[in-house]
Design an enzyme around this catalytic site. Structure first.
Site, PDB file in Angstrom:
ATOM      1  N   MET A   1       0.861  -1.192   0.000  1.00 24.62           N
ATOM      2  CA  MET A   1       0.000   0.000   0.000  1.00 24.62           C
ATOM      3  C   MET A   1       0.886   1.226   0.000  1.00 24.62           C
ATOM      4  N   HIS A   2       0.651   2.103  -0.934  1.00 25.51           N
ATOM      5  CA  HIS A   2       1.362   3.367  -0.915  1.00 25.51           C
ATOM      6  C   HIS A   2       0.734   4.228   0.175  1.00 25.51           C
TER       7      HIS A   2
ATOM      8  N   GLN B   1       8.834  -3.578  -2.370  1.00 27.39           N
ATOM      9  CA  GLN B   1       8.269  -3.723  -3.715  1.00 27.39           C
ATOM     10  C   GLN B   1       9.085  -2.915  -4.719  1.00 27.39           C
TER      11      GLN B   1
ATOM     12  N   GLU C   1      -1.126  -4.337 -12.217  1.00 32.24           N
ATOM     13  CA  GLU C   1      -1.849  -3.045 -12.104  1.00 32.24           C
ATOM     14  C   GLU C   1      -1.580  -2.071 -13.259  1.00 32.24           C
TER      15      GLU C   1
ATOM     16  N   TYR D   1       1.421  -1.180 -14.496  1.00 34.53           N
ATOM     17  CA  TYR D   1       2.700  -0.461 -14.429  1.00 34.53           C
ATOM     18  C   TYR D   1       3.669  -1.011 -15.490  1.00 34.53           C
TER      19      TYR D   1
ATOM     20  N   ARG E   1       4.591 -10.151  -8.558  1.00 36.79           N
ATOM     21  CA  ARG E   1       3.178  -9.746  -8.581  1.00 36.79           C
ATOM     22  C   ARG E   1       2.711  -9.743 -10.024  1.00 36.79           C
TER      23      ARG E   1
ATOM     24  N   HIS F   1      -5.007   0.236 -13.301  1.00 34.12           N
ATOM     25  CA  HIS F   1      -5.619   1.442 -12.733  1.00 34.12           C
ATOM     26  C   HIS F   1      -6.650   2.049 -13.684  1.00 34.12           C
ATOM     27  N   GLU F   2      -6.440   1.866 -14.984  1.00 33.97           N
ATOM     28  CA  GLU F   2      -7.350   2.489 -15.951  1.00 33.97           C
ATOM     29  C   GLU F   2      -8.575   1.623 -16.262  1.00 33.97           C
TER      30      GLU F   2
ATOM     31  N   ARG G   1     -10.467  -7.828  -2.027  1.00 35.72           N
ATOM     32  CA  ARG G   1     -11.699  -7.895  -1.216  1.00 35.72           C
ATOM     33  C   ARG G   1     -11.730  -9.106  -0.281  1.00 35.72           C
TER      34      ARG G   1
ATOM     35  N   ALA H   1      -4.589  -6.135   2.390  1.00 36.22           N
ATOM     36  CA  ALA H   1      -3.869  -4.873   2.548  1.00 36.22           C
ATOM     37  C   ALA H   1      -4.698  -3.906   3.390  1.00 36.22           C
TER      38      ALA H   1
ATOM     39  N   GLN I   1     -12.304   5.604   0.963  1.00 38.73           N
ATOM     40  CA  GLN I   1     -12.380   7.045   1.168  1.00 38.73           C
ATOM     41  C   GLN I   1     -11.139   7.669   1.795  1.00 38.73           C
TER      42      GLN I   1
ATOM     43  N   GLN J   1     -26.663   7.466  11.255  1.00 41.34           N
ATOM     44  CA  GLN J   1     -26.874   7.379   9.805  1.00 41.34           C
ATOM     45  C   GLN J   1     -26.354   6.064   9.211  1.00 41.34           C
TER      46      GLN J   1
ATOM     47  N   ASP K   1     -18.996  13.570   6.185  1.00 36.68           N
ATOM     48  CA  ASP K   1     -19.116  12.158   5.841  1.00 36.68           C
ATOM     49  C   ASP K   1     -18.572  11.366   7.022  1.00 36.68           C
TER      50      ASP K   1
HETATM   51  P1  FAD Z   1     -25.375  10.745  12.917  1.00 32.73           P
HETATM   52  O1  FAD Z   1     -25.097   9.523  12.181  1.00 32.73           O
HETATM   53  O2  FAD Z   1     -26.488  11.618  12.473  1.00 32.73           O
HETATM   54  O3  FAD Z   1     -25.583  10.333  14.435  1.00 32.73           O
HETATM   55  C1  FAD Z   1     -26.154  11.169  15.415  1.00 32.73           C
HETATM   56  C2  FAD Z   1     -26.790  10.312  16.476  1.00 32.73           C
HETATM   57  O4  FAD Z   1     -27.182  11.136  17.570  1.00 32.73           O
HETATM   58  C3  FAD Z   1     -28.063   9.622  16.014  1.00 32.73           C
HETATM   59  O5  FAD Z   1     -27.989   8.254  16.358  1.00 32.73           O
HETATM   60  C4  FAD Z   1     -29.173  10.322  16.763  1.00 32.73           C
HETATM   61  O6  FAD Z   1     -30.259   9.477  17.066  1.00 32.73           O
HETATM   62  C5  FAD Z   1     -28.468  10.748  18.020  1.00 32.73           C
HETATM   63  N1  FAD Z   1     -29.051  11.916  18.701  1.00 32.73           N
HETATM   64  C6  FAD Z   1     -29.517  13.055  18.143  1.00 32.73           C
HETATM   65  N2  FAD Z   1     -29.899  13.908  19.103  1.00 32.73           N
HETATM   66  C7  FAD Z   1     -29.676  13.300  20.286  1.00 32.73           C
HETATM   67  C8  FAD Z   1     -29.857  13.675  21.643  1.00 32.73           C
HETATM   68  N3  FAD Z   1     -30.332  14.858  21.981  1.00 32.73           N
HETATM   69  N4  FAD Z   1     -29.527  12.793  22.580  1.00 32.73           N
HETATM   70  C9  FAD Z   1     -29.018  11.574  22.273  1.00 32.73           C
HETATM   71  N5  FAD Z   1     -28.835  11.177  21.014  1.00 32.73           N
HETATM   72  C10 FAD Z   1     -29.142  12.032  20.031  1.00 32.73           C
HETATM   73  N6  FAD Z   1     -20.548   8.575   4.690  1.00 32.73           N
HETATM   74  C11 FAD Z   1     -19.424   8.154   4.169  1.00 32.73           C
HETATM   75  O7  FAD Z   1     -18.364   8.634   4.560  1.00 32.73           O
HETATM   76  N7  FAD Z   1     -19.392   7.180   3.226  1.00 32.73           N
HETATM   77  C12 FAD Z   1     -20.506   6.617   2.764  1.00 32.73           C
HETATM   78  O8  FAD Z   1     -20.440   5.742   1.907  1.00 32.73           O
HETATM   79  C13 FAD Z   1     -21.728   7.049   3.285  1.00 32.73           C
HETATM   80  N8  FAD Z   1     -22.870   6.529   2.839  1.00 32.73           N
HETATM   81  C14 FAD Z   1     -24.032   6.951   3.369  1.00 32.73           C
HETATM   82  C15 FAD Z   1     -25.205   6.403   2.895  1.00 32.73           C
HETATM   83  C16 FAD Z   1     -26.405   6.792   3.429  1.00 32.73           C
HETATM   84  C17 FAD Z   1     -27.672   6.204   2.892  1.00 32.73           C
HETATM   85  C18 FAD Z   1     -26.438   7.741   4.496  1.00 32.73           C
HETATM   86  C19 FAD Z   1     -27.747   8.149   5.121  1.00 32.73           C
HETATM   87  C20 FAD Z   1     -25.285   8.309   4.946  1.00 32.73           C
HETATM   88  C21 FAD Z   1     -24.070   7.930   4.395  1.00 32.73           C
HETATM   89  N9  FAD Z   1     -22.878   8.488   4.798  1.00 32.73           N
HETATM   90  C22 FAD Z   1     -21.712   8.052   4.279  1.00 32.73           C
HETATM   91  C23 FAD Z   1     -22.839   9.586   5.754  1.00 32.73           C
HETATM   92  C24 FAD Z   1     -22.438   9.122   7.153  1.00 32.73           C
HETATM   93  O9  FAD Z   1     -23.218   8.038   7.526  1.00 32.73           O
HETATM   94  C25 FAD Z   1     -22.587  10.293   8.120  1.00 32.73           C
HETATM   95  O10 FAD Z   1     -21.829  11.379   7.692  1.00 32.73           O
HETATM   96  C26 FAD Z   1     -22.125   9.943   9.509  1.00 32.73           C
HETATM   97  O11 FAD Z   1     -22.686   8.741   9.915  1.00 32.73           O
HETATM   98  C27 FAD Z   1     -22.497  11.065  10.473  1.00 32.73           C
HETATM   99  O12 FAD Z   1     -22.152  10.669  11.759  1.00 32.73           O
HETATM  100  P2  FAD Z   1     -22.563  11.512  13.045  1.00 32.73           P
HETATM  101  O13 FAD Z   1     -22.207  10.674  14.216  1.00 32.73           O
HETATM  102  O14 FAD Z   1     -21.984  12.877  12.989  1.00 32.73           O
HETATM  103  O15 FAD Z   1     -24.111  11.735  12.958  1.00 32.73           O
HETATM  104  P1  NAP Z   2     -24.598  16.005  -0.622  1.00 30.87           P
HETATM  105  O1  NAP Z   2     -23.687  15.053  -1.254  1.00 30.87           O
HETATM  106  O2  NAP Z   2     -24.100  17.312  -0.186  1.00 30.87           O
HETATM  107  O3  NAP Z   2     -25.826  16.223  -1.631  1.00 30.87           O
HETATM  108  C1  NAP Z   2     -26.931  17.004  -1.316  1.00 30.87           C
HETATM  109  C2  NAP Z   2     -27.815  17.190  -2.555  1.00 30.87           C
HETATM  110  O4  NAP Z   2     -28.912  17.960  -2.172  1.00 30.87           O
HETATM  111  C3  NAP Z   2     -27.107  17.903  -3.665  1.00 30.87           C
HETATM  112  O5  NAP Z   2     -27.285  17.190  -4.854  1.00 30.87           O
HETATM  113  C4  NAP Z   2     -27.778  19.289  -3.716  1.00 30.87           C
HETATM  114  O6  NAP Z   2     -27.907  19.664  -5.069  1.00 30.87           O
HETATM  115  C5  NAP Z   2     -29.109  19.051  -3.054  1.00 30.87           C
HETATM  116  N1  NAP Z   2     -29.555  20.210  -2.259  1.00 30.87           N
HETATM  117  C6  NAP Z   2     -28.837  20.881  -1.326  1.00 30.87           C
HETATM  118  N2  NAP Z   2     -29.587  21.870  -0.804  1.00 30.87           N
HETATM  119  C7  NAP Z   2     -30.794  21.802  -1.407  1.00 30.87           C
HETATM  120  C8  NAP Z   2     -31.989  22.572  -1.295  1.00 30.87           C
HETATM  121  N3  NAP Z   2     -32.080  23.582  -0.448  1.00 30.87           N
HETATM  122  N4  NAP Z   2     -33.036  22.240  -2.071  1.00 30.87           N
HETATM  123  C9  NAP Z   2     -32.946  21.202  -2.931  1.00 30.87           C
HETATM  124  N5  NAP Z   2     -31.842  20.448  -3.087  1.00 30.87           N
HETATM  125  C10 NAP Z   2     -30.786  20.754  -2.321  1.00 30.87           C
HETATM  126  O7  NAP Z   2     -25.273  15.349   0.657  1.00 30.87           O
HETATM  127  P2  NAP Z   2     -25.915  13.923   0.892  1.00 30.87           P
HETATM  128  O8  NAP Z   2     -26.265  13.256  -0.364  1.00 30.87           O
HETATM  129  O9  NAP Z   2     -27.005  14.212   1.865  1.00 30.87           O
HETATM  130  O10 NAP Z   2     -24.776  13.129   1.615  1.00 30.87           O
HETATM  131  C11 NAP Z   2     -24.341  13.506   2.934  1.00 30.87           C
HETATM  132  C12 NAP Z   2     -22.870  13.197   3.127  1.00 30.87           C
HETATM  133  O11 NAP Z   2     -22.651  11.815   3.152  1.00 30.87           O
HETATM  134  C13 NAP Z   2     -22.013  13.770   2.023  1.00 30.87           C
HETATM  135  O12 NAP Z   2     -20.834  14.328   2.555  1.00 30.87           O
HETATM  136  C14 NAP Z   2     -21.655  12.576   1.194  1.00 30.87           C
HETATM  137  O13 NAP Z   2     -20.393  12.716   0.560  1.00 30.87           O
HETATM  138  C15 NAP Z   2     -21.642  11.477   2.226  1.00 30.87           C
HETATM  139  N6  NAP Z   2     -21.960  10.240   1.527  1.00 30.87           N
HETATM  140  C16 NAP Z   2     -20.944   9.592   0.937  1.00 30.87           C
HETATM  141  C17 NAP Z   2     -21.200   8.472   0.226  1.00 30.87           C
HETATM  142  C18 NAP Z   2     -20.073   7.702  -0.417  1.00 30.87           C
HETATM  143  O14 NAP Z   2     -20.322   6.701  -1.051  1.00 30.87           O
HETATM  144  N7  NAP Z   2     -18.833   8.102  -0.288  1.00 30.87           N
HETATM  145  C19 NAP Z   2     -22.494   8.021   0.075  1.00 30.87           C
HETATM  146  C20 NAP Z   2     -23.515   8.715   0.691  1.00 30.87           C
HETATM  147  C21 NAP Z   2     -23.241   9.844   1.398  1.00 30.87           C
HETATM  148  P3  NAP Z   2     -28.208  21.161  -5.544  1.00 30.87           P
HETATM  149  O15 NAP Z   2     -27.800  22.069  -4.420  1.00 30.87           O
HETATM  150  O16 NAP Z   2     -27.454  21.369  -6.803  1.00 30.87           O
HETATM  151  O17 NAP Z   2     -29.674  21.159  -5.808  1.00 30.87           O
HETATM  152 FE1  SF4 Z   3      -9.691   2.106   3.110  1.00 34.24          FE
HETATM  153 FE2  SF4 Z   3     -12.247   2.325   3.836  1.00 34.24          FE
HETATM  154 FE3  SF4 Z   3     -10.944  -0.001   4.159  1.00 34.24          FE
HETATM  155 FE4  SF4 Z   3     -10.341   2.049   5.674  1.00 34.24          FE
HETATM  156  S1  SF4 Z   3     -12.307   0.993   5.631  1.00 34.24           S
HETATM  157  S2  SF4 Z   3      -8.915   0.709   4.643  1.00 34.24           S
HETATM  158  S3  SF4 Z   3     -10.607   3.764   4.274  1.00 34.24           S
HETATM  159  S4  SF4 Z   3     -11.380   0.986   2.240  1.00 34.24           S
END
Ligand code: FAD
Ligand code: NAP
Ligand code: SF4
Length: 651
Positions: free
Chosen positions: A28-29, A104, A172, A174, A222, A260-261, A296, A316, A345, A417, A628
């Site tokens: 892993m780089h 490597q 890969e 290279y 490799r 890679h491509e 995987r 890895a 990510q 989430q 995220d």
């Molecule tokens: P949250 O996940 O919102 O957690 C907050 C928690 O606090 C909740 O459990 C809530 O119930 C609790 N809470 C709220 N208020 C109170 C209170 N007053 N007292 C006690 N508990 C409370 N991110 C990625 O990086 N990669 C992805 O591939 C990715 N895919 C996603 C796919 C989907 C469908 C969704 C919905 C999100 C995805 N995300 C992804 C985003 C990622 O899940 C969130 O950014 C991350 O989980 C946020 O974490 P958090 O702990 O800040 O907030």
């Molecule tokens: P996001 O990626 O920021 O997308 C939000 C979408 O909502 C945008 O397309 C935006 O488009 C639209 N939007 C924003 N404000 C709006 C408004 N006022 N009215 C209507 N549309 C509006 O956010 P997300 O999809 O909610 O994801 C949340 C986070 O989780 C992000 O950081 C994302 O990267 C992460 N996540 C990552 C993965 C992954 O696979 N890596 C997967 C899921 C989520 P316009 O503003 O152009 O309309």
């Molecule tokens: Fe990379 Fe995601 Fe695996 Fe961590 S969990 S090693 S960031 S693929």
């Protein structure tokens, strides 16, 4: 679950080197190699993973054999004197820690960037890669002979500085792979043309290295098991080549998949676990030297099963996610493993962006030298409000450092989430993260209070030293007339709402794309994703976005941008097209909102600061923009390891 290991911990001997188990930490780089001020970070990364129950062998990221094939500023090079000193320190420390490490031998060929190396990239033929702007210079015969000497010199030096083995990077896409493939090698001289001629350079490299390192020294080759690019090496040629590599005195074949491509995902979460293993099995049938399978494989139980047919497995990223993966396996603590979720990510995406590599689920990766697990001298009472991944990681890290932790979660389960994300078919691996936190918090004695939104008084009653607010995000409800007719995305993902055939999704970010995947898997939907401005899937990582979008397109998902939302009705959505200025009615059975997130930061906790309690706000609660899981988990860990980083304004 008690696991009786069949082969995982069986030693294997490669020439004079005995490996204590069958797992190799693949190359892993790290993005910090060759950077003097990051040397300690790099060495600590490997030493943390060495040790009695570390991988049988670790392979470094690519170490360049010559300047024009260098990966750039953040690579080690055998031709740089100062890097040899670093390598010596690396191997010494790994050996002191009880581990084994292979170097490597790397040459990027046409994948090199002249803006990084200062020298034009070279290749067997002047054919540009589709992922590159630069056309490489064709190597002359003299260049090729010099390159063979560079490989030999690199092998000699690798042995001198104490590496236990070398791995010749022949996959890969290279340089060596470029010589092998008819797609990139169009030479008509000794080094190109027929299969036999295209194999000459790879085999000459192998022979040059063997001559340089001697008979007692292990060489891993490799080999690209499958290029996944058009008009490239065939499966039959690959099998025949594997035999030739064996005959030319390589000791082990490590099977890589894809260039890679390539436009086929090879390691993202879209690829099933061990999804390409058949290729390694086919090769295994043809040779008698050990064969290593990869791609995987993130689970020791699966690895052990695969070892019934293969000699070793390469894992890895799973060692980025959990340096103690094998130790936990040996100790029968499988539930404690922090499993790699194949998100790319913080690892591959970082590497491609020229940033230091870490891990989304383990932000300590790459920071081992400064985030040390040492019990705190003063045991603090820490209250964490919110059981999403930010709060969970903060609770875990604080408890691991010896603090007393109580975690409050408003709902009936932890995960936040992630509990929605894991409903997406390709995100089943997210289950593992929730499982990991569940077992870790239990093991560490964190008290978890579910269905509990603590009041300020509840918190003050504990006389806390620190309150961590990790209350996350809530879905944005955009101001559009008739928005009450739309369905928020959590209702769909949690199964509370069903949608008809024709679906409009407002928002085309990460969650909008995931939602489309979810619907595709569930049946026959016509999906239209909308954005006001910008592109689809913006914000997704470089190494996964293309595959996600490719998949949505393949399933007929439509996308529109440059528009204004006028009104949502029971029958659909009225928009104004930004280009024509015309109003349009888009008929739909359901309009789903995936329009981003807003911070959920209950104001009542402001009173904690007024009462003089130290408060840290992390994850989505701190900032919803560009949130995220990578940032959420990182912030959770950072305030535990670097309490001084909690801004004083939050106190
Ligand atoms: P949250 O996940 O919102 O957690 C907050 C928690 O606090 C909740 O459990 C809530 O119930 C609790 N809470 C709220 N208020 C109170 C209170 N007053 N007292 C006690 N508990 C409370 N991110 C990625 O990086 N990669 C992805 O591939 C990715 N895919 C996603 C796919 C989907 C469908 C969704 C919905 C999100 C995805 N995300 C992804 C985003 C990622 O899940 C969130 O950014 C991350 O989980 C946020 O974490 P958090 O702990 O800040 O907030
Ligand atoms: P996001 O990626 O920021 O997308 C939000 C979408 O909502 C945008 O397309 C935006 O488009 C639209 N939007 C924003 N404000 C709006 C408004 N006022 N009215 C209507 N549309 C509006 O956010 P997300 O999809 O909610 O994801 C949340 C986070 O989780 C992000 O950081 C994302 O990267 C992460 N996540 C990552 C993965 C992954 O696979 N890596 C997967 C899921 C989520 P316009 O503003 O152009 O309309
Ligand atoms: Fe990379 Fe995601 Fe695996 Fe961590 S969990 S090693 S960031 S693929």
């Amino acid at each position: 679950m008690y696991m009786k290991w069949k082969s995982l911990f069986e030693p294997i001997k490669i020439r004079e080197l005995t490996l204590p188990n069958r797992v190799m930490m693949g190359s892993m780089h790290l993005g910090i190699e060759g950077v003097p001020e990051k040397e300690e970070a790099m060495i600590s990364f490997y030493t943390e993973r060495a040790g009695e129950y570390g991988p049988g062998l670790m392979v470094t990221g690519g170490i360049s054999v010559s300047p024009e094939g260098d990966g750039g500023h953040h690579f080690l090079g055998f031709y740089r004197e100062k890097d040899l000193t670093t390598m010596k320190r690396l191997t010494t420390r790994v050996h002191q820690a009880g581990g084994r490490i292979a170097a490597q031998l790397f040459h990027a060929g046409r994948y090199a960037y002249s803006e990084l190396t200062g020298i034009p990239a070279v290749a067997p033929s002047p054919i540009r890669s589709p992922i590159h702007r630069e056309t490489p210079t064709e190597l002359t015969e003299l260049d090729i002979l010099n390159l063979l000497e560079s490989y030999a010199e690199a092998g000699r030096k690798a042995k001198e500085v104490g590496f236990d083995a070398v791995e010749i990077m022949g996959s890969e896409g290279y340089l060596i792979n470029q010589f092998m493939s008819p797609a990139t090698n169009k030479r008509t001289d000794y080094w190109g043309g027929s299969f036999e001629k295209r194999t000459r350079f790879p085999l000459a490299v192998l022979n040059a290295v063997r001559k340089a390192v001697g008979d007692d020294y292990p060489i891993i080759y490799r080999l690209s098991g499958m290029d996944l690019v058009p008009n490239s090496t065939t499966h039959e040629e690959t099998l025949a080549f594997a035999k030739l590599v064996e005959e030319n005195d390589a000791d082990v074949l490590n099977i890589g998949i894809g260039w890679h491509e390539s436009t086929t995902p090879t390691i993202s979460m879209m690829v099933p676990r061990a999804g390409f293993i058949q290729i390694a099995l086919d090769i295994k049938e043809k040779v008698s030297i050990p064969v290593i399978g990869s791609n995987r494989i993130n689970d020791p139980v699966l690895a052990d099963d695969l070892l019934q047919q293969l000699d070793m497995v390469s894992m890895a990223r799973p060692f980025l996610a959990d340096p103690n993966l094998l130790h936990k396996s040996q100790a029968q603590s499988l539930d404690q493993i922090n499993t790699c979720i194949a998100c790319n990510q913080a690892c591959l995406d970082h590497a491609f962006e020229g940033k230091a590599v870490s891990c989304l689920v383990n932000p300590r990766a790459g920071r081992e030298y400064k985030w040390v697990y040492k019990k705190a001298s003063e045991r603090k009472k820490v209250l964490v409000v919110g059981g999403g991944v930010a709060g969970l990681e903060s609770a875990r890290a604080h408890a691991e450092l010896g603090h007393s932790v109580v975690l409050y979660e408003a709902s009936d389960s932890i995960g936040g989430q992630f509990n929605l994300a894991r409903q997406i078919p390709i995100k089943k691996e997210f289950d593992e993260t929730v499982r990991y936190y569940t077992t870790e918090l239990k093991r560490l004695g964190v008290s978890i209070s579910l269905n509990h939104k603590p009041s300020t008084e509840d918190l003050l009653n504990h006389s806390p030293d620190l309150v961590v607010i990790a209350t996350g995000v809530v879905p944005r409800k955009p101001i559009i007339p008739g928005v009450e007719f739309a369905i928020p995305y959590p209702d769909v993902l949690s199964g509370r709402a069903t949608v008809g055939k024709k679906v409009i999704i407002i928002g085309a970010g990460g969650i909008g794309c995931d939602l489309s995947h979810y619907l595709i898997e569930r049946g026959d939907h016509e999906i239209l994703m909308l954005r006001r401005n910008g592109r689809m899937g913006e914000g997704l990582g470089k190494t996964t976005k293309w595959a996600m979008l490719q998949d949505l397109k393949k399933h007929g998902v439509k996308f529109r941008t440059n528009l204004h939302y006028e009104e949502i009705t029971e029958e659909g959505l009225v928009i104004t097209d930004g280009e024509t200025n015309n109003k349009e009615f888009l008929k739909a059975d359901a309009v789903i909102l995936a329009a981003g997130q807003e911070s959920n930061l209950p104001q009542e906790y402001d009173r904690l600061t007024e009462k003089g309690i130290q408060v840290a706000v992390i994850g989505g609660a701190r900032l919803a923009g560009e949130l995220d899981a990578k940032r959420a988990i990182y912030e959770g860990a950072k305030i535990a390891f670097e309490p001084q980083s909690i801004p004083t304004t939050q106190r």
